[in-house]
Design an enzyme around this catalytic site. Structure first.
Site, PDB file in Angstrom:
ATOM      1  N   GLU A 263       0.819  -1.206   0.000  1.00 53.96           N
ATOM      2  CA  GLU A 263       0.000   0.000   0.000  1.00 53.96           C
ATOM      3  C   GLU A 263       0.856   1.260   0.000  1.00 53.96           C
ATOM      4  O   GLU A 263       0.567   2.222  -0.712  1.00 53.96           O
ATOM      5  CB  GLU A 263      -0.941   0.004   1.215  1.00 53.96           C
ATOM      6  CG  GLU A 263      -2.064  -1.007   1.129  1.00 53.96           C
ATOM      7  CD  GLU A 263      -3.035  -0.722   0.002  1.00 53.96           C
ATOM      8  OE1 GLU A 263      -3.256   0.463  -0.328  1.00 53.96           O
ATOM      9  OE2 GLU A 263      -3.581  -1.683  -0.565  1.00 53.96           O
TER      10      GLU A 263
ATOM     11  N   TYR B 160      -6.857   6.141   4.600  1.00 53.52           N
ATOM     12  CA  TYR B 160      -7.041   5.257   3.446  1.00 53.52           C
ATOM     13  C   TYR B 160      -6.185   3.993   3.596  1.00 53.52           C
ATOM     14  O   TYR B 160      -6.674   2.871   3.411  1.00 53.52           O
ATOM     15  CB  TYR B 160      -6.684   5.980   2.146  1.00 53.52           C
ATOM     16  CG  TYR B 160      -6.736   5.056   0.952  1.00 53.52           C
ATOM     17  CD1 TYR B 160      -7.935   4.823   0.293  1.00 53.52           C
ATOM     18  CD2 TYR B 160      -5.598   4.381   0.512  1.00 53.52           C
ATOM     19  CE1 TYR B 160      -8.011   3.949  -0.783  1.00 53.52           C
ATOM     20  CE2 TYR B 160      -5.662   3.496  -0.544  1.00 53.52           C
ATOM     21  CZ  TYR B 160      -6.867   3.297  -1.190  1.00 53.52           C
ATOM     22  OH  TYR B 160      -6.926   2.410  -2.245  1.00 53.52           O
TER      23      TYR B 160
ATOM     24  N   ASP C 256     -11.170   5.560  -3.293  1.00 57.00           N
ATOM     25  CA  ASP C 256     -10.042   6.246  -3.912  1.00 57.00           C
ATOM     26  C   ASP C 256     -10.530   6.889  -5.206  1.00 57.00           C
ATOM     27  O   ASP C 256     -11.737   6.902  -5.503  1.00 57.00           O
ATOM     28  CB  ASP C 256      -8.863   5.302  -4.132  1.00 57.00           C
ATOM     29  CG  ASP C 256      -9.147   4.210  -5.159  1.00 57.00           C
ATOM     30  OD1 ASP C 256     -10.277   4.166  -5.709  1.00 57.00           O
ATOM     31  OD2 ASP C 256      -8.249   3.399  -5.428  1.00 57.00           O
TER      32      ASP C 256
END
Length: 311
Positions: free
Chosen positions: A51, A136, A154
């Site tokens: 990520e 996020y 997103d």
């Protein structure tokens, strides 16, 4: 478009019963999707690395870097024990963007190992307490490692929701619509699936039929032919950018114990001139940012500013 769609307060035209929409997307994803190695693991460390690396970097470019990183530091304990300068050097060598991400990843691993006895938080709130892990990323790790996240929102997901269900270009509306669509307790497969839809079918130039989009039956854009989507900010040009210059400073300092500003400058920019536009004050400001991020050490010594990688 199916006549089962129902308008919700500000959320767009999402079907009153979204079960058919959910089933169609999950079946589409499970029948065929892009293979990325981090989709085959539920290890929170490996997923966090993917990520962080994927922030503003194309996924195809991340694969080799992710594999190399885990070959070198296969566990959070290995990363926590590493010299931070080595981690930053790896980041720079693989052109993974802002080097402070490497610093934060190193510190997050250190937190897990030394403050939590190797136990990872399992929900977005707990993961957000790790250094450099924003909402996020925390939600993504909770979803993909523990199947315990909220709906991911997103840029790709916003585009999908705006086109498919006419969700207004509003962050609160996107969050509400995404959460309403996600099946309870299935954040892992759902978030992977909806991001895949945005990545291969509902791209800036949509490939509805070519990619076999599973939502054509309900899609507002497919019915009307209006495929406009929320504006997507463009990444600034990398060449000559401050981001590139920061990377060069770190890369150069990796080859020397320390350098004065005037010795460092020409190695960062060929047009460096001490009193020029890209001279001593420009470089002092640049290394000041890197010092604030904990990446370099700056010392005034005998009338000169001396810079070295932080240890």
């Amino acid at each position: 478009m199916s006549d089962e769609a129902g308008t919700t307060d500000g959320d767009g035209a999402i079907p009153e019963d979204p079960s058919a929409v959910q089933r169609a997307l999950i079946e589409w994803y499970e029948s065929d999707h892009r293979e990325f190695p981090w989709r085959r693991t539920e290890d929170p460390y490996e997923i966090l690395v993917s990520e962080v690396m994927s922030q503003q970097t194309q996924l195809e470019r991340v694969v080799d870097a992710w594999v190399d990183f885990l070959d070198r530091w296969p566990t959070a304990a290995d990363l926590a024990a590493a010299d931070r300068a080595d981690v930053v050097g790896f980041w720079t060598a693989h052109s993974l963007g802002y080097n402070n991400r490497a610093k934060y990843l190193h510190e997050a691993a250190t937190q897990v190992v030394h403050e939590r006895d190797g136990e990872w938080p399992r929900d977005p709130d707990g993961l957000s307490e790790l250094m450099g892990v924003g909402p996020y990323t925390a939600n993504a790790v909770a979803s993909f490692a523990f199947d315990n996240g909220d709906a991911v929102v997103d840029t790709n997901v916003k585009r999908v929701l705006h086109r498919a269900f006419d969700v207004p270009d509003n962050d609160a509306a996107f969050e509400a619509a995404a959460q309403r669509l996600m099946p309870d307790g299935e954040s892992r497969v759902w978030n992977n699936a909806v991001m895949e839809l945005g990545g291969v079918a509902c791209t800036k130039t949509p490939a509805c039929d070519g990619a076999g989009c599973p939502w054509r039956e309900w899609c507002h854009a497919y019915e009307t032919g209006d495929f406009t989507a929320p504006d997507v900010p463009e990444q600034p040009d990398f060449e000559g950018s401050r981001r590139q210059m920061r990377g060069r400073v770190v890369n150069v300092l990796g080859e020397y114990d320390e350098l004065s500003l005037d010795d460092l400058g020409p190695r960062v920019r060929v047009d460096y001139a001490p009193d020029g536009d890209h001279g001593r004050e420009w470089l002092r400001d640049l290394v000041g940012d890197l010092r604030d991020d904990g990446l370099v050490a700056v010392e005034e010594r005998e009338g000169e500013t001396v810079v070295a990688l932080a240890r």
